[in-house]
Design an enzyme around this catalytic site. Structure first.
Site, mmCIF file in Angstrom:
data_model
loop_
_atom_site.group_PDB
_atom_site.id
_atom_site.type_symbol
_atom_site.label_atom_id
_atom_site.label_comp_id
_atom_site.label_asym_id
_atom_site.label_seq_id
_atom_site.Cartn_x
_atom_site.Cartn_y
_atom_site.Cartn_z
ATOM 1 N N LYS A 10 0.873 -1.069 -0.068
ATOM 2 C CA LYS A 10 0.064 0.083 0.083
ATOM 3 C C LYS A 10 0.872 1.236 -0.100
ATOM 4 C CE LYS A 10 0.963 1.411 4.443
ATOM 5 N NZ LYS A 10 1.648 2.676 4.792
ATOM 6 N N PRO A 97 9.660 -4.141 -0.600
ATOM 7 C CA PRO A 97 10.731 -3.809 0.490
ATOM 8 C C PRO A 97 10.311 -3.836 1.859
ATOM 9 C CG PRO A 97 10.471 -2.332 -1.491
ATOM 10 C CD PRO A 97 9.307 -3.010 -1.426
ATOM 11 N N ALA A 100 9.765 -0.057 4.651
ATOM 12 C CA ALA A 100 9.751 0.917 3.582
ATOM 13 C C ALA A 100 8.629 1.981 3.429
ATOM 14 C CB ALA A 100 9.968 0.249 2.312
ATOM 15 N N GLY A 101 7.493 1.492 4.416
ATOM 16 C CA GLY A 101 6.469 2.328 4.294
ATOM 17 C C GLY A 101 5.356 1.744 3.372
ATOM 18 N N ALA A 103 3.797 -1.294 4.294
ATOM 19 C CA ALA A 103 3.108 -2.336 4.797
ATOM 20 C C ALA A 103 3.316 -3.833 4.375
ATOM 21 C CB ALA A 103 1.649 -2.054 4.689
ATOM 22 N N GLY A 105 4.960 -6.304 5.668
ATOM 23 C CA GLY A 105 4.851 -7.219 6.639
ATOM 24 C C GLY A 105 3.275 -7.452 7.168
ATOM 25 N N SER A 106 2.352 -6.505 7.027
ATOM 26 C CA SER A 106 1.108 -6.533 7.376
ATOM 27 C C SER A 106 0.305 -7.116 6.069
ATOM 28 C CB SER A 106 0.680 -4.961 7.641
ATOM 29 O OG SER A 106 1.468 -4.200 8.419
ATOM 30 N N ASP A 138 -2.142 -1.708 10.155
ATOM 31 C CA ASP A 138 -2.546 -1.601 8.920
ATOM 32 C C ASP A 138 -2.885 -2.917 8.340
ATOM 33 O OD1 ASP A 138 -1.395 0.842 8.614
ATOM 34 O OD2 ASP A 138 0.639 0.002 8.018
#
Ligand code: C5P
Length: 287
Positions: A10, A97, A100-101, A103, A105-106, A138
């Site tokens: 996202k 990545p 990196a902003g 999400a 992992g989420s 997230d």
């Protein structure tokens, strides 16, 4: 039984960080948008009297694969909440990545929840969303995807219907940002007061997404506080500003993105960055 899931990244087209709450989280007003960059998961479930979850990461071997990984935690939380035992093997092709902003992992955690619930069918949508919120702010959005205004910790989701596809360039500096650290930095920088969300700016953005026209100004509370600490992301931001209709850092960084009028313009901008040794891709918000 084996199921395959895509976990989409996202970006935040708008992100206003409000006050720090007594529980340590911050009130957010954010517009999140799925982009066509995804991890791939292969999830294999085998009936068993005991629960055992393993994760194998392909294409990014630096990631932790034990209980600290959100994908593993998602599987364990699902089985515990559903009162099921099972052997779960997760294979993850990691493309988003890390730190990196976007999400990543989420998104993986949400994909695991979708996979497990697709097979076990132990929860309705609301219960799955509640479980997602316990895993991370997230994760509920990643479960639904698309385009949505998210409030609270990020778990109160209002989908934006009919959002038109955008041509985006994602420019990834490779500078990892810890989200808790970014929130701490923001708190320190604005100890004197917290800005409230600009609801008018959010309405303009939603109107633009639904109806088109000129891209309005995009906003991210983290940009002023965090971007100056990231030299490569700052350079990418300046470079994108020369050709994009709007540029913003995503989440707590370090990815920056530009919104372009056409796919060709986006490709040209991404190619120019890649030619200079940066990591950038032209991508759509349509998946
Ligand atoms: O919810 P999640 O575990 O993804 O959040 C990571 C960290 O980001 C939290 O521990 C907290 O420090 C910060 N955070 C916050 N307010 C939010 C979301 C996250 O302060 N709304």
């Amino acid at each position: 039984m084996t199921v395959f899931e895509k976990a989409y990244a996202k970006i935040n087209l708008y992100l206003s960080v409000g006050a720090r709450r007594p529980d340590g989280y911050h009130e957010l007003t954010t517009l999140m948008q799925t982009v066509a960059l995804f991890d791939e998961l292969k999830v294999t479930l085998t009936p068993s009297d005991v629960t055992d979850v393993t994760l194998t990461v392909l294409e990014n071997t630096d990631l932790v694969t034990d209980g600290r990984n959100l994908a593993v935690r998602a599987a364990l939380a699902y089985l515990e909440s559903a009162k099921l035992t099972c052997e779960v093997r997760i294979e993850l092709k990691k493309r988003i990545p890390v730190a990196a902003g976007m999400a990543g992992g989420s998104a993986d955690a949400a994909a695991v929840l979708r996979a497990l619930n697709g097979v076990c069918r132990a929860m309705d949508d609301d219960r799955l969303l509640d479980l997602a919120a316990t895993l991370g702010s997230d994760v509920p959005f990643c479960l639904i995807g698309g385009c949505a205004v998210c409030r609270g910790r990020g778990e109160r989701i209002s989908p934006v219907l009919g959002a038109k596809a955008q041509n985006i360039v994602l420019a990834m500096s490779g500078e990892p940002v810890s989200t808790p650290d970014a929130f701490r930095t923001l708190d320190l920088q604005r100890a004197s007061g917290v800005a409230t969300a600009n609801e008018e700016a959010l309405v303009s953005l939603v109107e633009y997404l639904q109806e088109g026209g000129r891209v309005p100004a995009l906003y991210n509370s983290f940009e002023e506080a965090i971007l100056p600490t990231l030299p490569i992301a700052s350079e990418l931001h300046s470079r994108l500003c020369k050709t994009a209709d709007a540029v913003l850092m995503s989440g707590s960084g370090s990815t920056v993105f530009g919104v372009f009028a056409s796919e060709d313009d986006a490709k040209e901008a991404a190619n120019a960055l890649v030619a200079d040794g940066y990591r950038a891709i032209a991508i759509s918000t349509k998946i």
